[in-house]
Every structure is written in C-alpha cells, then in structure tokens.
Write a protein that holds these residues in place. Sequence first.
Motif, PDB file in Angstrom:
ATOM      1  N   ALA A   1       0.834  -1.207   0.000  1.00  0.00           N
ATOM      2  CA  ALA A   1       0.000   0.000   0.000  1.00  0.00           C
ATOM      3  C   ALA A   1       0.867   1.254   0.000  1.00  0.00           C
ATOM      4  CB  ALA A   1      -0.924  -0.023   1.206  1.00  0.00           C
ATOM      5  N   GLU A   2       1.928   1.255   0.775  1.00  0.00           N
ATOM      6  CA  GLU A   2       2.822   2.415   0.822  1.00  0.00           C
ATOM      7  C   GLU A   2       3.559   2.609  -0.513  1.00  0.00           C
ATOM      8  OE1 GLU A   2       5.297   1.679   4.174  1.00  0.00           O
ATOM      9  OE2 GLU A   2       3.811   2.377   5.651  1.00  0.00           O
ATOM     10  N   TYR A   3       3.928   1.476  -1.126  1.00  0.00           N
ATOM     11  CA  TYR A   3       4.610   1.569  -2.440  1.00  0.00           C
ATOM     12  C   TYR A   3       3.667   2.164  -3.487  1.00  0.00           C
ATOM     13  CZ  TYR A   3       6.408  -0.013  -6.944  1.00  0.00           C
ATOM     14  OH  TYR A   3       6.829  -0.046  -8.261  1.00  0.00           O
ATOM     15  N   LEU A   4       2.436   1.651  -3.521  1.00  0.00           N
ATOM     16  CA  LEU A   4       1.466   2.167  -4.488  1.00  0.00           C
ATOM     17  C   LEU A   4       1.139   3.638  -4.213  1.00  0.00           C
ATOM     18  CD1 LEU A   4      -0.929  -0.923  -4.772  1.00  0.00           C
ATOM     19  CD2 LEU A   4       0.627  -0.056  -6.526  1.00  0.00           C
ATOM     20  N   TRP A   5       1.027   3.964  -2.913  1.00  0.00           N
ATOM     21  CA  TRP A   5       0.765   5.383  -2.545  1.00  0.00           C
ATOM     22  C   TRP A   5       1.863   6.290  -3.069  1.00  0.00           C
ATOM     23  CZ3 TRP A   5       3.896   8.363   0.707  1.00  0.00           C
ATOM     24  CH2 TRP A   5       3.386   9.642   1.026  1.00  0.00           C
ATOM     25  N   TYR A   6       3.088   5.882  -2.911  1.00  0.00           N
ATOM     26  CA  TYR A   6       4.226   6.673  -3.395  1.00  0.00           C
ATOM     27  C   TYR A   6       4.186   6.803  -4.919  1.00  0.00           C
ATOM     28  CZ  TYR A   6       9.067   8.086  -4.228  1.00  0.00           C
ATOM     29  OH  TYR A   6      10.195   8.750  -4.680  1.00  0.00           O
ATOM     30  N   ALA A   7       3.831   5.673  -5.604  1.00  0.00           N
ATOM     31  CA  ALA A   7       3.799   5.686  -7.072  1.00  0.00           C
ATOM     32  C   ALA A   7       2.685   6.587  -7.585  1.00  0.00           C
ATOM     33  CB  ALA A   7       3.624   4.260  -7.597  1.00  0.00           C
ATOM     34  N   VAL A   8       1.513   6.490  -6.954  1.00  0.00           N
ATOM     35  CA  VAL A   8       0.371   7.295  -7.395  1.00  0.00           C
ATOM     36  C   VAL A   8       0.637   8.776  -7.152  1.00  0.00           C
ATOM     37  CG1 VAL A   8      -2.051   7.811  -6.968  1.00  0.00           C
ATOM     38  CG2 VAL A   8      -1.301   5.430  -7.156  1.00  0.00           C
ATOM     39  N   GLU A   9       1.238   9.105  -5.993  1.00  0.00           N
ATOM     40  CA  GLU A   9       1.511  10.501  -5.675  1.00  0.00           C
ATOM     41  C   GLU A   9       2.528  11.111  -6.654  1.00  0.00           C
ATOM     42  OE1 GLU A   9       0.063  12.477  -3.812  1.00  0.00           O
ATOM     43  OE2 GLU A   9      -1.003  11.309  -2.329  1.00  0.00           O
ATOM     44  N   ASN A  10       3.436  10.298  -7.143  1.00  0.00           N
ATOM     45  CA  ASN A  10       4.477  10.818  -8.028  1.00  0.00           C
ATOM     46  C   ASN A  10       4.125  10.684  -9.514  1.00  0.00           C
ATOM     47  OD1 ASN A  10       7.093  11.549  -6.340  1.00  0.00           O
ATOM     48  ND2 ASN A  10       6.174   9.753  -5.385  1.00  0.00           N
ATOM     49  N   MET A  11       3.350   9.685  -9.891  1.00  0.00           N
ATOM     50  CA  MET A  11       3.070   9.432 -11.295  1.00  0.00           C
ATOM     51  C   MET A  11       1.625   9.746 -11.671  1.00  0.00           C
ATOM     52  SD  MET A  11       5.143   5.898 -11.890  1.00  0.00           S
ATOM     53  CE  MET A  11       6.854   5.734 -11.437  1.00  0.00           C
ATOM     54  N   GLY A  12       0.806   9.959 -10.662  1.00  0.00           N
ATOM     55  CA  GLY A  12      -0.586  10.239 -10.958  1.00  0.00           C
ATOM     56  C   GLY A  12      -1.434   8.991 -10.873  1.00  0.00           C
ATOM     57  N   GLU A  13      -2.740   9.205 -10.827  1.00  0.00           N
ATOM     58  CA  GLU A  13      -3.674   8.085 -10.679  1.00  0.00           C
ATOM     59  C   GLU A  13      -3.745   7.233 -11.927  1.00  0.00           C
ATOM     60  OE1 GLU A  13      -7.370   9.704  -9.437  1.00  0.00           O
ATOM     61  OE2 GLU A  13      -6.627  10.343  -7.465  1.00  0.00           O
ATOM     62  N   ASP A  14      -3.193   7.776 -13.017  1.00  0.00           N
ATOM     63  CA  ASP A  14      -3.195   6.973 -14.245  1.00  0.00           C
ATOM     64  C   ASP A  14      -2.261   5.773 -14.120  1.00  0.00           C
ATOM     65  OD1 ASP A  14      -4.952   8.711 -15.364  1.00  0.00           O
ATOM     66  OD2 ASP A  14      -3.398   9.946 -16.322  1.00  0.00           O
TER      67      ASP A  14
ATOM     68  N   CYS B   1      -5.613  -2.401   4.129  1.00  0.00           N
ATOM     69  CA  CYS B   1      -4.762  -1.261   4.491  1.00  0.00           C
ATOM     70  C   CYS B   1      -5.148  -0.084   3.567  1.00  0.00           C
ATOM     71  CB  CYS B   1      -3.288  -1.607   4.346  1.00  0.00           C
ATOM     72  SG  CYS B   1      -2.202  -0.250   4.835  1.00  0.00           S
ATOM     73  N   SER B   2      -5.631   0.999   4.152  1.00  0.00           N
ATOM     74  CA  SER B   2      -6.082   2.170   3.379  1.00  0.00           C
ATOM     75  C   SER B   2      -5.194   3.365   3.691  1.00  0.00           C
ATOM     76  CB  SER B   2      -7.536   2.505   3.715  1.00  0.00           C
ATOM     77  OG  SER B   2      -8.376   1.416   3.382  1.00  0.00           O
ATOM     78  N   ILE B   3      -4.826   4.120   2.586  1.00  0.00           N
ATOM     79  CA  ILE B   3      -3.989   5.321   2.745  1.00  0.00           C
ATOM     80  C   ILE B   3      -4.671   6.479   1.994  1.00  0.00           C
ATOM     81  CG2 ILE B   3      -1.728   6.351   2.322  1.00  0.00           C
ATOM     82  CD1 ILE B   3      -0.521   3.580   2.421  1.00  0.00           C
ATOM     83  N   GLU B   4      -4.740   7.620   2.649  1.00  0.00           N
ATOM     84  CA  GLU B   4      -5.370   8.795   2.009  1.00  0.00           C
ATOM     85  C   GLU B   4      -4.330   9.520   1.137  1.00  0.00           C
ATOM     86  OE1 GLU B   4      -8.098  12.632   3.314  1.00  0.00           O
ATOM     87  OE2 GLU B   4      -6.555  11.859   4.696  1.00  0.00           O
ATOM     88  N   LEU B   5      -4.738   9.817  -0.115  1.00  0.00           N
ATOM     89  CA  LEU B   5      -3.885  10.586  -1.018  1.00  0.00           C
ATOM     90  C   LEU B   5      -4.020  12.068  -0.712  1.00  0.00           C
ATOM     91  CD1 LEU B   5      -4.648   8.634  -4.320  1.00  0.00           C
ATOM     92  CD2 LEU B   5      -2.744   8.281  -2.747  1.00  0.00           C
ATOM     93  N   GLU B   6      -3.149  12.890  -1.331  1.00  0.00           N
ATOM     94  CA  GLU B   6      -3.182  14.330  -1.087  1.00  0.00           C
ATOM     95  C   GLU B   6      -4.481  14.968  -1.589  1.00  0.00           C
ATOM     96  OE1 GLU B   6       0.243  16.117  -2.703  1.00  0.00           O
ATOM     97  OE2 GLU B   6       1.638  15.211  -1.284  1.00  0.00           O
ATOM     98  N   ASN B   7      -5.072  14.391  -2.629  1.00  0.00           N
ATOM     99  CA  ASN B   7      -6.312  14.950  -3.183  1.00  0.00           C
ATOM    100  C   ASN B   7      -7.553  14.460  -2.442  1.00  0.00           C
ATOM    101  OD1 ASN B   7      -6.453  12.334  -3.985  1.00  0.00           O
ATOM    102  ND2 ASN B   7      -6.283  12.746  -6.199  1.00  0.00           N
ATOM    103  N   GLY B   8      -7.387  13.693  -1.370  1.00  0.00           N
ATOM    104  CA  GLY B   8      -8.523  13.217  -0.590  1.00  0.00           C
ATOM    105  C   GLY B   8      -9.019  11.834  -0.980  1.00  0.00           C
TER     106      GLY B   8
END
Length: 453
Positions: A44-57, A125-132
């Motif tokens: 979950a933390e790895y995906l969170w980092y990837a999404v925050e840096n590369m976007g939800e795409d 395991c749930s993580i909140e992104l910067e956009n909510g």
Amino acid sequence: MKQRIMNNVCFLVVLSVLISFLAASVVMYQKNSGAMRQDVKNEAEYLWYAVENMGEDYLDAEVGRLTTSRITLTSAQGELLFDSDEGNYLEPDYTDSPDMRTAAEKGIGEYMSFSNALSEQTFYCSIELENGNILRVAKNMDSVFHTIMSSITLLGLLLVCILALAFILVERQTKKLIEPINRLNLEEPLKNVRYEELRPLLKRVDEQNRQIAKQVEELRQAESVRREFSANVSHELKTPLMSISGYAEIMRNGMVRQEDIPEFAGRIYDEASRLTSLVQDIIEISKLDENSGEMPFETVDLYELMEDICQNLTLPAKKRKVSIETEGSSAEIYGVRHILYEMLYNLTDNAIKYNREGGWVKVRLLRKEDQVCFSVEDNGIGIAKEEQERIFERFYRVDKSHSRKTGGTGLGLSIVKHGAALHDARIRLDSEPGKGTRIQVWFLAQESVQKTI
C-alpha cells in the motif's frame, strides 16, 4: 495393569499430538498473518508513493496483474475510481469500513475481517492521497480455523501411526517391566530387588513372612508342648490310678490281712490326694494358658497371703522338722488373688518339701522403691546350675524319687512362671547344690500400677 498403562499412554499420546498440532498451527498462523500484514502495508505504501508521483493513471489493468492483492481507489464521497478486480463493485457503505474511516482521519488505517463462516480472513490497508482519494489494498488468507480443519485428515493419520507405534512399544516395555515382578521370590523378597520403588512393599512382605514363620514356629512349639503335656498328664494320672486300682483289687480279693487294711486304705487315700492335687494343678495351669482376660484382678495384700500360707504349712513343716521364719509388712499389688496364692504357696511348699530334716525356711516380703519382692529362701538340697533353667518346665523334677515321696506333681513352679507372666512380674533364682535355694518374685506395687493405668 497392562490395560491401564495402555489407556494412559493412548490418552497422553492423543493429548500431546493435539496440543502440539494446535500449538504449531497457531504459531504458523501468527507468523503468516504477521507477514501478510506487513506485505499488504508495504504494498500500500509503495502504491501510494507511485500514485503521488506518477498520478492516478498509474493504476491500470497491468497493476492488477502484478499482484494478488485487490487494489481499489475511491473518492472521499465513496465513488469507486479504480478496482483491480474487474466486475466487483463496492457496497454503498464501503467508505464506512474501519480502515477507510481511520485513513480519512489519520491518513492510514488497517482492518481485519472474516468471511465464509470464518474459513477466510481479509486484511485491509487504506492510505489517504493528497487529493482526498483513498487508496486501499486488500489481501485474503486462510483463517486459523480453516488451516486446522484442512489438516484434520493428516492429523488423524498421524494419530493412528503414533498410537500403533505406542501400542507396540508399550506392549514390549510392559512385558519387560512385569517379568521381574512375576519372577519375584516371595519367600526371600529382598533378594535381588530390580525396582527400588518396590522395596517398601517387599519389606512389608518380608516382615509378614517373618511373622508367619514365627507364628508357624510358635504353633509347632505349642503343638510339641501340647503333646508333651498330654503324654506327661497321661503318665502322671496313670501312676496314682494304677496304685489305687491295685490296692483296691487286693483288698477286694481278700488278700490283705485285717490288721493291714488301714495301711492299704491310707495308701489309697494318699494316692487319691496326689491325684486330686495333680488335677487341680492341671486345671490351674490350663486357665493360665488360656489367659482369656476374664481373670478377676483386684487389690491384694501380699503380706496377708504370706501369713495365711505360712500358717497353713506349719503342720507339714513340723512333720519334717523345718522351721519357718517370716518377715515383712503390708504390701499391696494389683493381681488375681487365687493365682497369687497358688504362686506363693507352691514356692513356700517346695522350700519345705525339698529341705533337709531340721532345716529352715525364710519367707520375706520386701519393698524397694515402686516394687514389691516376695522372697523364699531355704537351706535344703539346692538345684544344680545346669538344671536351674528347666525347673519351671511342666512336670520337670530335679529329684524324681524325692518328688514321689513328697507327693509333688511337677507343675508347681510352672504355675509360678505362668502366674508371674500374668502379673508382669520377674523371677530371680539363686541356688547351689547342698547349700540351699532362694527364689524371688518382683511385682509392681499398687501405686505404680495405678500410675501406668
């Protein structure tokens, strides 16, 4: 015994296998569960980092193929934006799950749920992104109950194998254990003891063997004494009866002169008196042998008995020209009056009978601390040392010819011995041939007996 050992071993084997199996299952489950939690959290933390840096795409169908976990992305309002497991949609209250609420409040949340009748569990395991939006990773694994139930067949096979092996081993070991017990020599149980645990039991067996052997020996001795007593009684009764019968037959056939009839009648009377004394002594000693506990114990003054006995024996003493001296004072003991009388009478009577003409007899009653001593001393024929141990035997006579003349039955001193045992008294004998004899009987005084009672 073998069956009990087998039952206990089977119970312990089954219990041990079940506990070991349950413990191993729980430990393995805890390890796997912990590893899964960490994997899901890391993923979950790895995906969170990837999404925050590369976007939800970044989240597309390829991501779902790279992991066995289920990845979802939802908006703050609960709208599903992405689901790696196509065709599955979240429930309307999806955002109400504990992990997502915690993620919305604290930025990250975890949650464990069970499904399918507790056979499967899921870790979220749930993580909140910067956009909510909320990124969620979920992974399934078998629950501890399912893990245990899926291994029940293996457990059964394992139990059967272990029980079979235990049965064979217990059978062999039991035979080895029981064989030395079956070969025990119960006559000598303490010889070659194989098991120290059995020593207390074997000691009791040995003690019982000794007691039985002692009882058997006592019975043999009693039987021997009985036979000897019966033979002696028969002989002693036969002699006066034959004399009486012989004298009576001679008189009946008229073979006695008129002037000799009083002499023959006197002989018959003497033999009858001797026979009466013998029967009385036999009855008395039989009562002492039985010792049934019905003897009438009472307080007895030995001085009164001594005076009465000496007065009764004055005439026989005068006939033998034997003087009697008495000394002492009142001394009470706890005993059976008629037995005590017989004891003291026989001792005094023997001192007169086995004395020389013109001799003396001293009868004393002494007190020493808590004891009373009845002493009879004479200057008669005495007793040889080798015969002193036997004079208290039944029908034993030192001088048989002298006993016949004096009318002795051979039971007087035996009555003294048994009477002393009845009263817990001690007998002391001092004698020297040609110089005389002294016999002492030591009793406990009345006060001492009352203290012990």
